[in-house]
Design a protein around this motif. Sequence first.
Motif, PDB file in Angstrom:
ATOM      1  N   PHE A 142      -3.180  -6.525   5.254  1.00  0.00           N
ATOM      2  CA  PHE A 142      -1.580  -6.512   5.901  1.00  0.00           C
ATOM      3  C   PHE A 142      -0.865  -6.466   4.918  1.00  0.00           C
ATOM      4  O   PHE A 142      -0.581  -7.449   4.368  1.00  0.00           O
ATOM      5  N   PRO A 143       0.089  -5.418   4.717  1.00  0.00           N
ATOM      6  CA  PRO A 143       1.955  -5.409   4.231  1.00  0.00           C
ATOM      7  C   PRO A 143       2.417  -6.308   4.487  1.00  0.00           C
ATOM      8  O   PRO A 143       2.379  -6.534   5.479  1.00  0.00           O
ATOM      9  N   SER A 144       3.070  -7.351   3.713  1.00  0.00           N
ATOM     10  CA  SER A 144       3.986  -7.973   3.627  1.00  0.00           C
ATOM     11  C   SER A 144       5.603  -7.316   5.030  1.00  0.00           C
ATOM     12  O   SER A 144       5.618  -7.973   5.329  1.00  0.00           O
ATOM     13  N   VAL A 145       5.334  -5.726   4.701  1.00  0.00           N
ATOM     14  CA  VAL A 145       6.330  -5.630   5.660  1.00  0.00           C
ATOM     15  C   VAL A 145       5.396  -3.918   6.353  1.00  0.00           C
ATOM     16  O   VAL A 145       5.319  -3.416   5.218  1.00  0.00           O
ATOM     17  N   THR A 146       6.184  -4.368   7.199  1.00  0.00           N
ATOM     18  CA  THR A 146       5.196  -3.276   8.666  1.00  0.00           C
ATOM     19  C   THR A 146       5.999  -1.584   7.382  1.00  0.00           C
ATOM     20  O   THR A 146       7.184  -1.582   8.143  1.00  0.00           O
ATOM     21  N   PRO A 147       5.892  -0.977   7.186  1.00  0.00           N
ATOM     22  CA  PRO A 147       6.391   0.148   6.952  1.00  0.00           C
ATOM     23  C   PRO A 147       6.886   1.690   8.213  1.00  0.00           C
ATOM     24  O   PRO A 147       6.850   1.473   9.365  1.00  0.00           O
ATOM     25  N   PRO A 148       7.822   1.624   8.385  1.00  0.00           N
ATOM     26  CA  PRO A 148       8.358   2.502   9.215  1.00  0.00           C
ATOM     27  C   PRO A 148       7.436   3.537   9.827  1.00  0.00           C
ATOM     28  O   PRO A 148       7.745   4.473  11.359  1.00  0.00           O
ATOM     29  N   ARG A 149       7.056   4.179   9.073  1.00  0.00           N
ATOM     30  CA  ARG A 149       5.877   5.231   9.686  1.00  0.00           C
ATOM     31  C   ARG A 149       4.589   5.472   8.885  1.00  0.00           C
ATOM     32  O   ARG A 149       4.748   4.404   7.595  1.00  0.00           O
ATOM     33  N   PRO A 150       3.733   5.719   9.073  1.00  0.00           N
ATOM     34  CA  PRO A 150       2.298   5.790   8.268  1.00  0.00           C
ATOM     35  C   PRO A 150       2.473   5.500   6.990  1.00  0.00           C
ATOM     36  O   PRO A 150       3.250   7.594   6.323  1.00  0.00           O
ATOM     37  N   GLU A 151       2.380   4.856   5.929  1.00  0.00           N
ATOM     38  CA  GLU A 151       2.017   5.208   4.390  1.00  0.00           C
ATOM     39  C   GLU A 151       0.480   5.156   4.128  1.00  0.00           C
ATOM     40  O   GLU A 151       0.053   3.759   3.837  1.00  0.00           O
ATOM     41  N   ALA A 152       0.420   6.004   3.202  1.00  0.00           N
ATOM     42  CA  ALA A 152      -0.961   5.550   2.429  1.00  0.00           C
ATOM     43  C   ALA A 152      -0.777   4.983   0.884  1.00  0.00           C
ATOM     44  O   ALA A 152       0.078   5.372   0.748  1.00  0.00           O
ATOM     45  N   HIS A 153      -1.736   4.167   0.826  1.00  0.00           N
ATOM     46  CA  HIS A 153      -1.178   3.119  -0.632  1.00  0.00           C
ATOM     47  C   HIS A 153      -3.006   2.705  -0.950  1.00  0.00           C
ATOM     48  O   HIS A 153      -3.892   2.494  -0.853  1.00  0.00           O
ATOM     49  N   THR A 154      -3.034   2.378  -2.437  1.00  0.00           N
ATOM     50  CA  THR A 154      -3.878   2.136  -3.017  1.00  0.00           C
ATOM     51  C   THR A 154      -3.978   0.291  -4.225  1.00  0.00           C
ATOM     52  O   THR A 154      -3.542   0.350  -4.479  1.00  0.00           O
ATOM     53  N   LEU A 155      -4.562  -0.208  -3.055  1.00  0.00           N
ATOM     54  CA  LEU A 155      -3.947  -1.848  -3.479  1.00  0.00           C
ATOM     55  C   LEU A 155      -4.804  -2.157  -4.755  1.00  0.00           C
ATOM     56  O   LEU A 155      -5.525  -1.723  -5.831  1.00  0.00           O
ATOM     57  N   PRO A 156      -4.377  -3.111  -5.925  1.00  0.00           N
ATOM     58  CA  PRO A 156      -4.832  -3.653  -6.968  1.00  0.00           C
ATOM     59  C   PRO A 156      -6.334  -3.415  -6.681  1.00  0.00           C
ATOM     60  O   PRO A 156      -7.189  -3.827  -8.238  1.00  0.00           O
ATOM     61  N   SER A 157      -6.784  -3.484  -5.894  1.00  0.00           N
ATOM     62  CA  SER A 157      -8.643  -4.147  -5.433  1.00  0.00           C
ATOM     63  C   SER A 157      -8.924  -2.431  -5.787  1.00  0.00           C
ATOM     64  O   SER A 157     -10.443  -3.158  -5.818  1.00  0.00           O
ATOM     65  N   GLY A 158      -8.340  -1.750  -5.785  1.00  0.00           N
ATOM     66  CA  GLY A 158      -8.829  -1.008  -5.190  1.00  0.00           C
ATOM     67  C   GLY A 158      -8.886   0.291  -3.952  1.00  0.00           C
ATOM     68  O   GLY A 158      -9.886   1.315  -4.230  1.00  0.00           O
ATOM     69  N   LEU A 159      -8.539  -0.841  -3.109  1.00  0.00           N
ATOM     70  CA  LEU A 159      -9.548  -0.433  -1.637  1.00  0.00           C
ATOM     71  C   LEU A 159      -8.303   0.515  -1.315  1.00  0.00           C
ATOM     72  O   LEU A 159      -6.324   0.492  -1.777  1.00  0.00           O
ATOM     73  N   HIS A 160      -8.551   1.347  -0.723  1.00  0.00           N
ATOM     74  CA  HIS A 160      -7.690   2.909  -0.499  1.00  0.00           C
ATOM     75  C   HIS A 160      -7.178   2.253   1.360  1.00  0.00           C
ATOM     76  O   HIS A 160      -8.197   1.846   1.949  1.00  0.00           O
ATOM     77  N   ILE A 161      -5.907   2.272   1.574  1.00  0.00           N
ATOM     78  CA  ILE A 161      -5.320   1.668   2.768  1.00  0.00           C
ATOM     79  C   ILE A 161      -4.655   3.420   3.211  1.00  0.00           C
ATOM     80  O   ILE A 161      -3.381   3.747   2.778  1.00  0.00           O
ATOM     81  N   VAL A 162      -4.270   2.871   5.033  1.00  0.00           N
ATOM     82  CA  VAL A 162      -2.824   3.343   5.900  1.00  0.00           C
ATOM     83  C   VAL A 162      -2.469   2.575   6.134  1.00  0.00           C
ATOM     84  O   VAL A 162      -2.857   1.438   7.211  1.00  0.00           O
ATOM     85  N   ALA A 163      -1.307   2.473   5.934  1.00  0.00           N
ATOM     86  CA  ALA A 163      -0.401   1.156   6.668  1.00  0.00           C
ATOM     87  C   ALA A 163       0.337   2.433   7.988  1.00  0.00           C
ATOM     88  O   ALA A 163       1.395   2.857   7.096  1.00  0.00           O
ATOM     89  N   ALA A 164      -0.066   1.478   8.807  1.00  0.00           N
ATOM     90  CA  ALA A 164       1.168   2.111  10.573  1.00  0.00           C
ATOM     91  C   ALA A 164       1.784   1.067  11.617  1.00  0.00           C
ATOM     92  O   ALA A 164       0.860   0.488  11.261  1.00  0.00           O
ATOM     93  N   PRO A 165       3.075   2.066  11.891  1.00  0.00           N
ATOM     94  CA  PRO A 165       3.337   0.942  12.788  1.00  0.00           C
ATOM     95  C   PRO A 165       2.663   1.810  14.678  1.00  0.00           C
ATOM     96  O   PRO A 165       2.244   2.420  14.152  1.00  0.00           O
ATOM     97  N   LEU A 166       3.059   0.331  15.500  1.00  0.00           N
ATOM     98  CA  LEU A 166       2.751   0.983  16.620  1.00  0.00           C
ATOM     99  C   LEU A 166       3.643   0.457  16.944  1.00  0.00           C
ATOM    100  O   LEU A 166       3.948  -0.831  18.151  1.00  0.00           O
ATOM    101  N   PRO A 167       4.614   1.049  17.489  1.00  0.00           N
ATOM    102  CA  PRO A 167       6.270   1.110  17.710  1.00  0.00           C
ATOM    103  C   PRO A 167       6.588   0.444  18.976  1.00  0.00           C
ATOM    104  O   PRO A 167       6.497  -0.851  19.187  1.00  0.00           O
TER     105      PRO A 167
END
Length: 218
Positions: A142-167
């Motif tokens: 999980f990201p250290s800080v929850t993004p304010p809206r869904p965001e896509a990132h690729t981690l250094p490990s190569g894993l592709h993620i989307v992190a999203a809040p459930l407000p």
Amino acid sequence: MLLRLRISLPDRPGSLGQVTRVLGIAGADIIQLVVLERGEGRAVDDLTVFWPDSAPRATLVQGLETVPEIIVEGVWGTREAPGTYPELEILKYITTAGDRALATLIDSMPVLFSADWAAAATEKTPRAVVHSSWRAPTDVPFPSVTPPRPEAHTLPSGLHIVAAPLPPLALTFLLARADGPPFHRIEVHRLTRILEIFLTLPAVERSVARTFRGSATH
């Protein structure tokens, strides 16, 4: 097996025809095509194909790369059956899932997005995982800080993620895939809409609260 192919190609007549001919020669049966974006003379398409289990995926890539100006962005497995409107089916199940509303959502997202796993945890650290799908790792990144809206990132490990809040639930949602390309902005938009609908369904907040209280007592 079902495969998803993401390709970038010139946005002009004949380009897609060249792609379909190559796939047909290779033995792939195209069953769905989705245009993700068009602009500046190029298009990005997702194609879903039936592909023989015993045939190497590299054959597809090698064939497509013989077509001038074609870029293969990813080839990966999918469990999403085309043409079945899976979002509607999942949302229907969630409305009657009771205390398993959140678990049903999380277990369904990897199928809907041709991903590997999904999970949700509390926003505050130390995070407590509320539910994770099959194949999720023990230590969910999980990201250290929850993004304010869904965001896509690729981690250094190569894993592709989307992190999203459930407000209103004070939870962080994570969707991940190891194979294939990064999540496209159209996929992020689609996920955003599904989560928005999920949060407006009757009794979702109460059922998730009960689920979380139950997990916290174990």
